[in-house]
Scaffold this active site. Structure first.
Site, mmCIF file in Angstrom:
data_model
loop_
_atom_site.group_PDB
_atom_site.id
_atom_site.type_symbol
_atom_site.label_atom_id
_atom_site.label_comp_id
_atom_site.label_asym_id
_atom_site.label_seq_id
_atom_site.Cartn_x
_atom_site.Cartn_y
_atom_site.Cartn_z
ATOM 1 N N TYR A 147 1.732 -0.850 7.810
ATOM 2 C CA TYR A 147 1.861 0.212 6.805
ATOM 3 C C TYR A 147 0.707 1.211 6.925
ATOM 4 C CZ TYR A 147 2.131 2.522 2.255
ATOM 5 O OH TYR A 147 2.209 3.456 1.254
ATOM 6 N N SER A 203 -0.319 8.220 2.570
ATOM 7 C CA SER A 203 -0.997 7.267 1.688
ATOM 8 C C SER A 203 -2.483 7.297 1.979
ATOM 9 C CB SER A 203 -0.469 5.850 1.918
ATOM 10 O OG SER A 203 -1.264 4.888 1.236
#
Length: 260
Positions: free
Chosen positions: A163, A149
Site C-alpha cells: 500500500y 496517501s
C-alpha cells in the site's frame, strides 16, 4: 468575479470508489458545490445505497464498475459519454490496502494493491481522456485528481508494504501524467492523512488519540477538509497548479522531526 474562481457549479465529475469513505466525502462536497456527480463501486448494492443518500445534496448517478478491469473502465466511460457531452473532473479514489508482517506478506498483496492503486488510475485516466478533453478550455482546463496517501510520503507505522509503495507510485504517476497532459488536463494528487473511514477504523480505534496528539492541529481529518481540497483543485482557482501532491494531514508529514 472572485467567488467564480472557486466555483464548480454545472461541472460533471466522476468519483471512483465514491460509495464510502473519502470518496463519499468528496462526492458530497461536489454535490453541495453544484456539480453533477457520477460515483462508482464494484458492488451494485453499494452504488444504489450511496446514490440514494447523496441525492439529498444534488444530482448524482451511480454506475457499478471494477476499476481494475480495463473493459469495465471503458464501459463506465462509454456509459457516461452516452449521458454527458463532456467530463470536467475525474477523481481516481478507488483503491485497496493490505497489511501483514514482513515474513508473511504474500505476493498476491502486490498484484492486488498495485493493480487497484496505480494501474487502475492510469487506465481510467487514459480511457477518460477524450471526454475530459471535450470539457477543457484555455480558461478552465479539465482535471484529474488522484487520491494518494501520507503513507506514500513517510514510512507508516504499520506493515502495509504494498500500500505505501503504491501510494508513492501514484504520487509520481501524477507528476508524469501532469507533464504529459497539461495544459489541456491538469493532474494533481491529494495525500490524505487519517480520516474516518472503513479502511482506517481499526487504526483510529487503536491509535486515534496518539494521531491527534501528534498532529500540529490536534485532530484528524474531517469530511469538509477533503471535499474543499478536491473542489479547489477542480476550480479555476487552481489553474496554475499541475503535478502537485498536496499533503492533507494537519501537518503530520510536513512538520515531522527527528529527535536524538
Amino acid at each position: 468575479m472572485f467567488p467564480e474562481l472557486f466555483s464548480v457549479s454545472g461541472k460533471t465529475v466522476l468519483v471512483t470508489g465514491g460509495t464510502r469513505g473519502i470518496g463519499y466525502m468528496i462526492a458530497e462536497g461536489y454535490l453541495r458545490a453544484g456539480a453533477r456527480v457520477y460515483i462508482t463501486s464494484r458492488k451494485e448494492a453499494a452504488c444504489a445505497e450511496a446514490a440514494t443518500a447523496l441525492s439529498e445534496f444534488g444530482e448524482v448517478q451511480a454506475i457499478p464498475c471494477d476499476v481494475t478491469s480495463e473493459d469495465q473502465c471503458q464501459a463506465l466511460i462509454d456509459a457516461i459519454a452516452a449521458r454527458e457531452p463532456k467530463l470536467h473532473v475525474l477523481v481516481n479514489n478507488a483503491g485497496a490496502t493490505w497489511g501483514a508482517p514482513l515474513d508473511e506478506f504474500p505476493d498476491a498483496a502486490w498484484d492486488r494493491v498495485l493493480g487497484a492503486n496505480v494501474k487502475a488510475p492510469f487506465t481510467m485516466t487514459r480511457v477518460a481522456r477524450p471526454l475530459l478533453e471535450k470539457a477543457s478550455t484555455e480558461q478552465d482546463p479539465a482535471r484529474v485528481i488522484n487520491i494518494g496517501s501520507i503513507d506514500g510520503l513517510a514510512v507508516p507505522g504499520v506493515p502495509n508494504f504494498s500500500y505505501s509503495a503504491s501510494k508513492a507510485a501514484i504520487h509520481h504517476l501524477t507528476r508524469h501524467l501532469a507533464a504529459e497532459l497539461a495544459p489541456t488536463i491538469l493532474v494533481n494528487a491529494i495525500a490524505p492523512g487519517p480520516f474516518p473511514s472503513k479502511m482506517t477504523a481499526a487504526l483510529l480505534a487503536e491509535a486515534g488519540d496518539q494521531l491527534k496528539a501528534a498532529s500540529p492541529v490536534g485532530r484528524i481529518g474531517e469530511p469538509a477538509d477533503i471535499a474543499a481540497t478536491a473542489v479547489f483543485l477542480s476550480s479555476r482557482a487552481s489553474n496554475f497548479i499541475a503535478g502537485a501532491v498536496i499533503p492533507l494531514d494537519g501537518g503530520l508529514t510536513t512538520t515531522i522531526g527527528i529527535k536524538f
